[in-house]
Design a protein around this motif. Structure first.
Motif, PDB file in Angstrom:
ATOM      1  N   GLU A  74      22.233 -49.537  29.992  1.00  0.00           N
ATOM      2  CA  GLU A  74      22.935 -48.283  29.687  1.00  0.00           C
ATOM      3  C   GLU A  74      23.953 -48.510  28.567  1.00  0.00           C
ATOM      4  O   GLU A  74      24.378 -49.627  28.301  1.00  0.00           O
ATOM      5  N   ASN A  75      24.328 -47.425  27.922  1.00  0.00           N
ATOM      6  CA  ASN A  75      25.383 -47.455  26.901  1.00  0.00           C
ATOM      7  C   ASN A  75      25.089 -48.431  25.771  1.00  0.00           C
ATOM      8  O   ASN A  75      25.949 -49.193  25.342  1.00  0.00           O
ATOM      9  N   LEU A  95      16.865 -51.957  32.741  1.00  0.00           N
ATOM     10  CA  LEU A  95      17.387 -50.850  31.941  1.00  0.00           C
ATOM     11  C   LEU A  95      18.838 -51.149  31.565  1.00  0.00           C
ATOM     12  O   LEU A  95      19.640 -51.534  32.413  1.00  0.00           O
ATOM     13  N   ARG A 138      20.157 -45.776  25.621  1.00  0.00           N
ATOM     14  CA  ARG A 138      19.576 -46.673  26.624  1.00  0.00           C
ATOM     15  C   ARG A 138      18.567 -47.601  25.973  1.00  0.00           C
ATOM     16  O   ARG A 138      18.010 -47.298  24.925  1.00  0.00           O
ATOM     17  N   ASN A 139      18.346 -48.730  26.618  1.00  0.00           N
ATOM     18  CA  ASN A 139      17.397 -49.695  26.094  1.00  0.00           C
ATOM     19  C   ASN A 139      16.730 -50.438  27.247  1.00  0.00           C
ATOM     20  O   ASN A 139      17.238 -50.448  28.375  1.00  0.00           O
TER      21      ASN A 139
END
Length: 270
Positions: free
Chosen positions: A150-151, A148, A159-160
């Motif tokens: 963040e930012n 995961l 998120r990606n």
């Protein structure tokens, strides 16, 4: 550091690619060469190739590929290209080939694909890596791991989900022909790639209108050599060469990579 001498290498590559092996000096200005890395790497992998090209008098830039999606990444590349005056040669490795394929700048005079994806319109990474049609890629779990991120402004809700190659598998899959120490350094510089980068279809390919060159890695364990031959037959007919190298030929065989870039750069100066 490996440094090649342009006149001899250009002559050899010119013969291989069916080009005229003229003198090293050319009538037109030397293009700026922009080096685009792919997934699971960063711009440090171009270190020796960039040094070789600069030793031949070419201005060189690298592109810090975000590895988010073909549309987003090519848009960021186009912003960098807009700051360059004069002709440009784009060089893409691996997924970097997807990015240069989707980059349309009027100053780009040539594309060079280094063990890279060269998609047609509508094709996407995961579809091209079809193990039934083109078996041989080892870029699969458990070597391929997810995390995961963040930012990430390109992801849903910031998120990606990214993919990366796990340490125990990195050298064997990505760069089996470099030393363990070099592979460890490459792993330390690894950048993860968003999963959507594997699934987003390509737009209209720049290679349809821009002269392109392709260097196949015959020992590639990421993009099967047969797939590379198929893509190069469409994108770079008559301008394709091969090297006995892993996927990371830019690190393990920088002289060969430099040679085909010089062939493209010389051709656009005529």
């Amino acid at each position: 550091m490996v440094v090649v001498r342009g006149a001899l290498v250009l002559s050899l590559v010119a013969l291989l690619l069916g080009l005229s092996a003229g003198p090293a000096t050319a009538q037109g200005p030397k293009p700026t060469i922009v080096l685009v890395h792919g997934a699971f790497a960063d711009s440090s992998g171009w270190r020796d190739v960039a040094a070789n090209l600069r030793s031949e008098g070419y201005p060189v830039q690298t592109f810090d590929n975000p590895l988010r999606s073909p549309a987003y990444d090519s848009g960021q590349l186009e912003k960098q290209l807009a700051t360059i005056s004069g002709p440009i040669v784009l060089v893409g490795h691996s997924y970097g080939g997807f990015v240069i394929t989707n980059t349309h700048d009027p100053d780009v005079r040539a594309n060079v694909y280094i063990a890279a994806f060269a998609p047609a319109s509508g094709e996407f990474v995961q579809g091209l890596l079809n193990p039934i049609t083109y078996p041989g890629s080892r870029l699969l779990p458990p070597a391929l791991q997810l995390k995961l991120v963040e930012n990430d402004p390109t992801g849903i809700g910031g998120r990606n989900i990214d993919g990366y190659i796990a340490r125990p598998y990195f050298r064997d899959i990505f760069a089996q022909d470099v030393s363990p120490a070099v592979a460890a350094d490459m792993f330390a510089h690894q950048k993860s790639a968003a999963l959507v980068a594997n699934l987003e279809p390509s737009g209209a390919p720049s290679w349809a209108t821009v002269p392109s060159w392709y260097l196949i890695s015959t020992q590639d364990r990421v993009i099967p050599p047969a797939l590379q031959r198929f893509m190069s037959s469409r994108a770079a007919p008559g301008r394709t060469a091969a090297v006995d190298a892993s996927h990371a030929s830019l690190v393990s065989r920088p002289a060969d990579v430099t040679a085909i870039v010089l062939a493209a750069a010389t051709a656009v100066q005529r």
